[in-house]
Design an enzyme around this catalytic site. Structure first.
Site, PDB file in Angstrom:
ATOM      1  CB  SER A  48      -0.889   0.018   1.238  1.00 44.30           C
ATOM      2  OG  SER A  48      -1.633  -1.161   1.311  1.00 44.30           O
TER       3      SER A  48
HETATM    4  N1  SAH Z   1       0.628  -5.496   3.860  1.00 40.08           N
HETATM    5  C1  SAH Z   1       1.305  -6.087   2.742  1.00 40.08           C
HETATM    6  C2  SAH Z   1       0.578  -5.963   1.425  1.00 40.08           C
HETATM    7  C3  SAH Z   1      -0.808  -6.374   1.411  1.00 40.08           C
HETATM    8  S1  SAH Z   1      -1.455  -6.805  -0.146  1.00 40.08           S
HETATM    9  C4  SAH Z   1       2.693  -5.537   2.569  1.00 40.08           C
HETATM   10  O1  SAH Z   1       3.138  -4.770   3.419  1.00 40.08           O
HETATM   11  O2  SAH Z   1       3.339  -5.908   1.605  1.00 40.08           O
HETATM   12  C5  SAH Z   1      -2.630  -7.954   0.474  1.00 40.08           C
HETATM   13  C6  SAH Z   1      -2.100  -9.312   0.737  1.00 40.08           C
HETATM   14  O3  SAH Z   1      -3.154 -10.100   1.265  1.00 40.08           O
HETATM   15  C7  SAH Z   1      -1.609 -10.030  -0.503  1.00 40.08           C
HETATM   16  O4  SAH Z   1      -0.276 -10.412  -0.338  1.00 40.08           O
HETATM   17  C8  SAH Z   1      -2.531 -11.253  -0.595  1.00 40.08           C
HETATM   18  O5  SAH Z   1      -1.901 -12.427  -1.096  1.00 40.08           O
HETATM   19  C9  SAH Z   1      -2.945 -11.431   0.852  1.00 40.08           C
HETATM   20  N2  SAH Z   1      -4.154 -12.218   1.084  1.00 40.08           N
HETATM   21  C10 SAH Z   1      -5.289 -12.247   0.355  1.00 40.08           C
HETATM   22  N3  SAH Z   1      -6.176 -13.093   0.909  1.00 40.08           N
HETATM   23  C11 SAH Z   1      -5.595 -13.606   2.022  1.00 40.08           C
HETATM   24  C12 SAH Z   1      -6.022 -14.532   3.033  1.00 40.08           C
HETATM   25  N4  SAH Z   1      -7.221 -15.105   3.029  1.00 40.08           N
HETATM   26  N5  SAH Z   1      -5.156 -14.826   4.032  1.00 40.08           N
HETATM   27  C13 SAH Z   1      -3.916 -14.266   4.061  1.00 40.08           C
HETATM   28  N6  SAH Z   1      -3.466 -13.391   3.145  1.00 40.08           N
HETATM   29  C14 SAH Z   1      -4.305 -13.049   2.137  1.00 40.08           C
END
Ligand code: SAH
Length: 212
Positions: free
Chosen positions: A60
């Site tokens: 983000s």
């Molecule tokens: N906070 C992260 C970026 C978030 S992007 C950073 O600092 O890089 C959102 C993330 O949520 C993605 O990597 C995606 O794979 C993950 N995601 C999506 N669904 C999920 C679930 N059910 N459980 C765990 N992670 C999930």
């Protein structure tokens, strides 16, 4: 490396837009955001936008990260859970601001890479789990802080159950395309919900989130 970029990011993207929690500002100045990006996009790390990682996911925009962390009101007594820990960047920040940080990431490749980056960023007190975290992680519960870093259609009850009394959950809640930042405080008498503006996160995929 990139120290002056980080300073500029804190001054112009965060302070000028009203982020005032000194602990959050310091952590964002200290944690090397570029370490969490693929080599080819590291020069974009401190821009005022979300940056692609791999597997169609993004880190983000710095401002939205800071806003979420500020809303969580973190301190060293906290045990924090991040759902959707992706590259590990936000988890590194959480590990500085809380006593313990647990991250859950659904995509195996990202979870593996994040462990390496977290070591490189010298993050301690942090664990990365690779699984569907959309309903939290009961084994480590309760948490005083929960941060959901991907979009949810609504906050699953199972997540709220894993929150300590007086604990705080922050999540982007809405559709796949656009959401509102929601803060939920678990008071002894019930839940208090407040809204903190619009945002656009990638969807949380899984039982408590959206379908693939
Ligand atoms: N906070 C992260 C970026 C978030 S992007 C950073 O600092 O890089 C959102 C993330 O949520 C993605 O990597 C995606 O794979 C993950 N995601 C999506 N669904 C999920 C679930 N059910 N459980 C765990 N992670 C999930």
């Amino acid at each position: 490396m990139f120290e002056s970029e980080r300073k500029q990011m804190v001054e112009f993207q965060l302070k000028r837009r009203g982020i005032s929690d000194e602990k959050v500002l310091n952590a964002m100045y200290e944690v090397p955001r570029h370490v969490f990006l693929p080599e080819t996009t590291r020069s974009m790390a401190y821009g005022d936008f979300a940056v692609p990682i791999t597997n169609n996911q993004t880190i983000s925009q710095p401002y939205i990260v800071a806003r979420m962390l500020e809303l969580l009101e973190l301190d060293k007594s906290d045990k924090a859970l991040e759902i959707g820990s992706g590259s590990g960047y936000v988890l590194a920040l959480l590990s500085r601001l809380a006593g313990k940080a647990i991250g859950i990431e659904r995509i195996p490749e990202l979870a593996e890479k994040s462990k390496k980056a977290l070591r490189e960023a010298k993050a301690s007190n942090v664990i990365v789990l690779q699984e569907d975290g959309s309903e939290g992680k009961i084994q480590y519960a309760p948490y005083s802080k929960i941060l959901v870093s991907a979009a949810l259609p609504e906050v699953p009850k199972k997540l709220l159950d894993q929150l300590k009394t007086n604990g705080v959950l922050v999540a982007p809640v809405g559709s796949r395309m656009e959401q509102k930042l929601v803060k939920i405080v678990k008071n002894p008498s019930g839940f208090k919900e407040t809204y903190h503006g619009g945002c656009a996160f990638v969807p949380l995929i899984g039982k408590g989130g959206f379908d693939l």
